[in-house]
Design a protein around this motif. Sequence first.
Motif, PDB file in Angstrom:
ATOM      1  N   THR A   1       0.835  -1.184   0.000  1.00  0.00           N
ATOM      2  CA  THR A   1       0.000   0.000   0.000  1.00  0.00           C
ATOM      3  C   THR A   1       0.872   1.236   0.000  1.00  0.00           C
TER       4      THR A   1
ATOM      5  N   GLY B   1      -4.711  -4.106  -2.066  1.00  0.00           N
ATOM      6  CA  GLY B   1      -4.157  -3.231  -1.044  1.00  0.00           C
ATOM      7  C   GLY B   1      -4.640  -3.648   0.326  1.00  0.00           C
TER       8      GLY B   1
ATOM      9  N   THR C   1      -6.568  -7.165   4.240  1.00  0.00           N
ATOM     10  CA  THR C   1      -5.908  -7.109   2.940  1.00  0.00           C
ATOM     11  C   THR C   1      -6.840  -7.666   1.874  1.00  0.00           C
TER      12      THR C   1
ATOM     13  N   ARG D   1      -6.707   4.989  -7.313  1.00  0.00           N
ATOM     14  CA  ARG D   1      -6.322   4.615  -5.960  1.00  0.00           C
ATOM     15  C   ARG D   1      -7.293   5.204  -4.954  1.00  0.00           C
TER      16      ARG D   1
ATOM     17  N   SER E   1      -4.428   1.840   1.740  1.00  0.00           N
ATOM     18  CA  SER E   1      -4.998   2.247   0.451  1.00  0.00           C
ATOM     19  C   SER E   1      -5.258   1.038  -0.426  1.00  0.00           C
TER      20      SER E   1
END
Length: 248
Positions: free
Chosen positions: A33, A74, A84, A209, A219
Amino acid sequence: MKIRLITGVSVVLASTLALTACGSKSDDAASDTKAAAPASSAPAAGALDALTGQQILDKAKTALKSAKSYHVAGSMTEDGDKTTVDLKIAGNDVIGFIQTKEGKIELLSVGSQRFFRPSSEFWTAQGADGKTIAQVIGKRWVKIDAKDTDTASMFAITNMEEILEPEGTVEKAGTKQIDGKQALGLTDTVEGKGGVLYVAAEGETYPLRLDGPTAADGSLAFTEYGETFADIKAPVAADVFDMKNLGK
């Protein structure tokens, strides 16, 4: 943007699988990330100049929905718990995994069929019944009954359009470079709940993103638009366990 849908996924998964376990009688591979950073104060570029933040977000959601495929990966962290996500999405078809503190769950959706495959650690976290199920199923994919809406709800995490839905007013947040692409930031005015979504300022208005409210929140990166994911395919029969057989 609804970051909490990502960070809350472990609760959803644990509850649905706990129901599965109770009804029975019998590494982190995500991409790194990137820290959330304030966007440049430079004005938005090109055709997006005349649009409001909400209009740009609507364009981004439409572009995402229209995309043949994409990869989202991410991590997000809330209250110290890291979730995750690594998913390849092609229309309604999906392959990937979700990793929580309780373990890893692989998800697979091909056509009208949906499968999941928790790690032994995840099953064990569900208690004694979970351990029993882990022994019965082994490393096979679990096929979800089409009528089982509770278990199927774990696939809500693959609905990226819902995750991009704001809870407050969307505002522009300047521009910055994301992986070599000019991107425009969009913020959600609901303090502490949203993040910054960066969308392509040139070409298709694809999401690039999604950053959490702070760098520590993590992120998600959106990449590989239009790619063909050959690994999205139904497993062979020998590698599948039908949930209808639980308790038999």
